[in-house]
Design a protein around this motif. Structure first.
Motif, PDB file in Angstrom:
ATOM      1  N   PRO A 132       0.787  -1.131  -0.181  1.00 38.08           N
ATOM      2  CA  PRO A 132      -0.181   0.263  -0.067  1.00 38.08           C
ATOM      3  C   PRO A 132       0.974   1.136   0.045  1.00 38.08           C
ATOM      4  N   ASN A 133       0.218   2.407  -0.430  1.00 37.11           N
ATOM      5  CA  ASN A 133       0.823   3.963  -0.359  1.00 37.11           C
ATOM      6  C   ASN A 133      -0.022   4.671   0.297  1.00 37.11           C
ATOM      7  N   VAL A 134       0.107   4.696   1.544  1.00 33.25           N
ATOM      8  CA  VAL A 134      -0.727   5.495   2.625  1.00 33.25           C
ATOM      9  C   VAL A 134      -0.063   6.324   3.179  1.00 33.25           C
ATOM     10  N   ALA A 194       0.928   2.962   9.338  1.00 34.06           N
ATOM     11  CA  ALA A 194       2.089   1.967   9.209  1.00 34.06           C
ATOM     12  C   ALA A 194       1.607   0.991   8.563  1.00 34.06           C
ATOM     13  N   SER A 195       2.392   0.232   7.737  1.00 31.35           N
ATOM     14  CA  SER A 195       1.954  -0.860   7.112  1.00 31.35           C
ATOM     15  C   SER A 195       3.265  -2.107   7.180  1.00 31.35           C
ATOM     16  N   THR A 196       2.871  -3.296   6.873  1.00 33.75           N
ATOM     17  CA  THR A 196       3.652  -4.404   7.235  1.00 33.75           C
ATOM     18  C   THR A 196       3.386  -5.574   6.449  1.00 33.75           C
ATOM     19  N   LYS A 197       4.082  -6.260   5.557  1.00 33.41           N
ATOM     20  CA  LYS A 197       3.706  -7.379   4.978  1.00 33.41           C
ATOM     21  C   LYS A 197       3.641  -8.674   5.670  1.00 33.41           C
ATOM     22  N   LEU A 198       2.392  -9.055   5.439  1.00 34.42           N
ATOM     23  CA  LEU A 198       1.931 -10.398   6.351  1.00 34.42           C
ATOM     24  C   LEU A 198       2.533 -11.765   5.520  1.00 34.42           C
ATOM     25  N   GLU A 221      -1.755   5.048  13.614  1.00 33.08           N
ATOM     26  CA  GLU A 221      -1.190   5.445  14.710  1.00 33.08           C
ATOM     27  C   GLU A 221      -1.897   5.357  15.891  1.00 33.08           C
ATOM     28  N   GLU A 222      -2.983   5.917  15.664  1.00 30.12           N
ATOM     29  CA  GLU A 222      -4.107   6.060  17.004  1.00 30.12           C
ATOM     30  C   GLU A 222      -4.377   4.652  17.381  1.00 30.12           C
ATOM     31  N   ALA A 223      -4.976   3.849  16.466  1.00 37.04           N
ATOM     32  CA  ALA A 223      -5.464   2.630  16.601  1.00 37.04           C
ATOM     33  C   ALA A 223      -4.204   1.787  17.021  1.00 37.04           C
ATOM     34  N   LEU A 224      -2.913   1.646  16.576  1.00 41.12           N
ATOM     35  CA  LEU A 224      -2.046   0.836  16.939  1.00 41.12           C
ATOM     36  C   LEU A 224      -1.328   1.156  18.369  1.00 41.12           C
ATOM     37  N   ARG A 225      -1.921   2.165  19.158  1.00 38.82           N
ATOM     38  CA  ARG A 225      -1.589   2.347  20.333  1.00 38.82           C
ATOM     39  C   ARG A 225      -2.478   1.159  21.412  1.00 38.82           C
ATOM     40  N   SER A 226      -3.561   0.866  20.862  1.00 36.59           N
ATOM     41  CA  SER A 226      -4.500   0.162  21.560  1.00 36.59           C
ATOM     42  C   SER A 226      -3.993  -1.381  21.657  1.00 36.59           C
ATOM     43  N   ARG A 227      -3.933  -1.657  23.318  1.00 40.23           N
ATOM     44  CA  ARG A 227      -3.495  -3.084  23.364  1.00 40.23           C
ATOM     45  C   ARG A 227      -4.332  -4.076  22.571  1.00 40.23           C
ATOM     46  N   ALA A 228      -5.637  -3.860  22.645  1.00 45.81           N
ATOM     47  CA  ALA A 228      -6.391  -4.803  21.938  1.00 45.81           C
ATOM     48  C   ALA A 228      -5.891  -5.033  20.435  1.00 45.81           C
ATOM     49  N   VAL A 229      -5.655  -3.736  19.796  1.00 44.51           N
ATOM     50  CA  VAL A 229      -5.395  -3.925  18.371  1.00 44.51           C
ATOM     51  C   VAL A 229      -3.949  -4.587  18.239  1.00 44.51           C
TER      52      VAL A 229
END
Length: 309
Positions: free
Chosen positions: A152-154, A158-162, A272-280
């Motif tokens: 992706p180009n966003v 943050a992006s990572t290949k699975l 970024e905001e979502a990735l700070r959640s422990r659940a996420v």
């Protein structure tokens, strides 16, 4: 000067945290089980208490202002405190609502089983999986995480290949017997293809997969990978299908595997905001672990004979 926040604004802080992660009032309302106007009132009350705007509208959805980021820190501290209280009763102590958008095959065969295992460890986790095959959006769509095909180009994410995977051609023995078992790449023009709907396909990688094939008439096209499999298993044509599923079905006969294969990838995108959640964070870890180990769920998928009624 910043004003003090009292206990009456706890719900407002949680509303702010949820809007900041999802980017939309409607998505936050859905997660919190209230309506859009309630979210709006809570945010307005918090802004009055803090003496300034906490959110600003952008092409990417609602974004935090500098004052909003300071309020967000308080909201995250409250969230962590609630989780800590829960951990006294549940050693996992993980709770939350995570929304994921992912392609059909990934959703059903990897995401759902991986998240079922995570939920078994943490019953207070709630997941919503929206099954869709599309490119990563530049705008905030109300999702915590997106799984997309191709790099992706966003912005502001943050992006990572699975994982890597392959698309190859498959057909049933019945189809090949009826239409010729000796198939060469140049002969495909005389066959029919089960694949995505051309006009509905927005993913470049999936569109490119057919570009090296000779012109081939479509048989049954669908946005659903399950429909593509059902069409191929019922002898409608040759399917251009992922190997990680097809290799588990004996009635899927490889076609031209020595001449054609198309490589693609699944990527994970998170704000970024979502990735700070422990659940996420735990959701990301579960999806990455499942993709790394190839822990796919392969349900029975017989070839249906509709003439039997």
């Amino acid at each position: 000067m910043e004003r003090q926040i009292d206990y009456r604004h706890l719900e407002s802080l949680i509303a702010l945290l949820t809007v900041a992660r999802l980017g939309r009032y409607t998505a936050a309302a859905n997660v919190l089980g209230v309506n859009h106007s309630t979210i709006s009132r809570r945010i307005d009350a918090l802004q009055k208490a803090m003496g300034g705007h906490l959110l600003t509208r952008s092409p990417n959805g609602w974004e935090l202002t500098d004052l909003g980021r300071r309020a967000m820190a308080s909201a995250e501290a409250i969230e962590q405190a609630v989780e800590a209280i829960g951990s006294e009763k549940d050693t996992g102590g993980l709770a939350g609502h995570v929304r994921i958008a992912a392609p059909d095959a990934f959703s059903a065969h990897l995401a759902a089983p991986a998240l079922a295992k995570l939920q078994a460890k943490h019953p207070q986790l709630v997941f919503e999986i929206v099954s869709e095959t599309t490119r990563a959006r530049q705008t905030r769509t109300g999702m915590d995480l997106e799984i997309v095909i191709g790099e992706p180009n966003v912005r502001k994410a943050a992006s990572t290949k699975l994982m890597d995977y392959e698309l190859r051609l498959y057909a049933t023995a019945e189809y090949l017997e009826a239409h010729g078992t000796r198939v060469a790449l140049e002969d495909l023009a005389g066959h029919r293809l089960n694949y995505y709907i051309d006009t509905a396909l927005t993913v470049d990688k999936l569109d490119e997969a057919t570009s090296v094939l000779p012109p081939i008439q479509r048989a049954i096209s669908s946005t659903s990978i399950a429909v593509q499999y059902a069409a191929t298993m019922n002898h409608a044509g040759i399917g251009l299908l992922p190997t990680f599923l097809s290799e588990h079905y004996p009635n899927m006969i490889p076609v031209l595997h020595d001449q054609f294969t198309y490589h693609s990838e699944y990527w994970l995108v998170g704000r970024e905001e979502a990735l700070r959640s422990r659940a996420v964070q735990e959701t990301v870890r579960a999806l990455n672990d499942a993709a790394t180990t190839g822990d796919w769920f392969i349900p029975p998928f017989p070839a249906y004979d509709l003439s039997r009624g």
